[in-house]
Design a protein around this motif. Structure first.
Motif: not given
Length: 475
Positions: A303-304, A306-316, A331-341
């Motif tokens: 997921x980290x 994924x976040x690094x790819x930026x807007x290229x992931x917007x359709x996925x 731990x996984x849920x917390x990291x997803x929340x921190x990354x805004x995913x």
């Protein structure tokens, strides 16, 4: 030039065609530490004069305390009788039970008298029989003794030591570090017949470090004796073979990958049904992960990336299909929340049966970001449905980019981010074309009938000796 055990010339040891395409031929025999010159499979408990590579009926580990050779275990005039021993064959075993169940099903179709011994409950066993297409006679269930997590059954132990168990030619164990290993070892000592051990990734460095103190107790209690008494180990990938040699195992290793069922290849899924069931919008493109939500699967790093790819992931959307373990989902849920995913990642829980097939039909690509994999059975299932895949160097799937049907990258953020960016930049028709190549690879190299043929040859060699099978490594 090697010689076989009757003094005749044997073929040089090499690996079979399917493992070669997995990269086994490039890796076997290289990169392992020198193995200690000690007796037995793991350097303990062998009789003096034990000769690595001999069939089990002649090896010292199957001789009595005075070093006398054990008798041949069966004549060539009857079919081989094999028990596949595993703690759990049902869905709680994840991919391990599927491997054992599918091997048994294919072996029975080929005329081998194969069955599963396990500790599943009646309900779990019924599900397993249905999942693998087995008749009730193909599974023998035993009641667990003590906590089920220990995987031990006194009833199974008694059955293995009983006189009628002497007609079993080979015990093929799937998984280690459970009480089943004690049963397998007891059977071998009692009846002086060969055992084959398939750890399925449990000897990878990462796996050995997890709960290391428990594994030390297991080694002292029963696993060292089990390893020392094994006639052969079964590796499903080049990485696993190297893990065996790094550990110090000296016995023969059969290099046989897992397979995919013809029924799975012929099956179809309904992607729209999967989307509707789990609330995934029709316009979102799906990248699918399927497996346990556990640290070794490296999902936080995924997921980290994924976040690094930026807007290229917007359709996925990243769909995580699997049951959590060890509290990793926190731990996984917390990291997803921190990354805004929160909107980009959907956890749908464990899925089975037609739901599983529908998930592959809905996805355009599959990802297995693991730090370590013995084989990666779910990845094989994915490519067999006709979708490309991302794998990491923690698994022996370097064949994917060679066949233009996926990516094989380092299990770090940079490696995963690069693969994700390539997927996100690929139009649907490009991924569909890669998926067709992926399916062709699965059909060509990973059919269970090929696995059945190789395991059958292995058992016959263990029973009667002769030329070393080409997929068995002695070095």
């Amino acid at each position: 030039m090697r010689r076989d055990h009757d003094g005749r010339r044997g073929r040089p040891s090499r690996v079979s065609d399917a493992p070669q395409r997995l990269g086994l031929s490039e890796s076997f025999g290289r990169g392992a530490r020198p193995v200690p010159a000690r007796g037995g499979c793991c350097g303990t408990g062998a009789v003096a004069g034990d000769r690595v590579g001999e069939p089990a009926s002649k090896r010292g580990i199957l001789a009595d305390g005075l070093g006398r050779a054990a008798p041949r275990i069966a004549g060539k005039d009857r079919r081989v009788k094999v028990v596949h021993a595993i703690a759990f064959a049902g869905r709680r075993s994840y991919g391990l039970g599927a491997v054992a169940g599918n091997i048994v099903a294919e072996q029975r179709r080929a005329g081998i008298d194969a069955s599963v011994w396990c500790l599943d409950t009646d309900t779990e066993g019924a599900d397993a029989l249905r999942d693998y297409g087995l008749e009730p006679a193909a599974m023998r269930r035993f009641k667990a003794t003590g906590p089920r997590s220990l995987g031990f059954s006194l009833d199974m132990e008694r059955a293995a030591r009983a006189a009628d168990a002497a007609v079993i030619d080979v015990f093929h164990e799937h998984g280690i570090w459970t009480g089943v290993s004690h049963v397998v070892s007891s059977w071998s000592r009692r009846h002086r017949h060969p055992t084959v051990i398939a750890p399925h990734g449990a000897m990878a460095p990462w796996a050995l470090r997890r709960s290391a103190w428990k594994k030390r107790l297991a080694r002292w209690g029963y696993e060292n004796a089990n390893f020392s008494g094994a006639a052969c180990f079964h590796a499903t990938s080049a990485l696993e073979y190297r893990d065996f040699r790094e550990y110090g195992l000296r016995c023969p290793v059969a290099c046989i990958p897992n397979g995919v069922k013809d029924e799975w290849l012929a099956s179809t899924g309904d992607g729209a049904r999967f989307r509707a069931k789990y609330g995934i919008e029709p316009g979102r493109r799906i990248l699918l992960f399927m497996g346990r939500l556990t640290p070794v699967k490296n999902l936080v790093r995924l997921v980290e990336a994924w976040a690094a790819t930026g807007t290229t992931a917007r359709d996925w959307v990243l769909v995580l299909a699997g049951a959590p373990e060890f509290g990793y989902e926190v731990q996984l849920d917390e990291r997803i929340r921190q990354l805004g995913l929160g909107d980009a990642v959907r956890a749908v829980g464990g899925i089975h049966g037609q739901d599983k097939r529908d998930g592959f039909a809905a996805a355009e690509c599959f990802v297995l970001p693991s730090l370590s994999e013995g084989f990666g059975m779910v990845l094989l299932e994915a490519i067999a449905t006709g979708i490309p895949a991302i794998a990491t160097t923690g698994a022996s799937w370097e064949i994917l980019p060679k066949e233009d049907c996926g990516w094989w990258v380092a299990p770090d953020a940079d490696g995963l981010a690069g693969a994700l960016a390539a997927v996100f930049a690929s139009p649907p028709e490009r991924l569909a074309g890669m998926g067709r190549k992926a399916r062709a690879l699965a059909e060509r190299d990973f059919a269970w009938r090929n696995v059945c043929r190789q395991t059958g040859s292995l058992y016959e060699w263990l029973r009667h000796g002769g030329t070393v099978p080409p997929f068995v490594k002695l070095d």
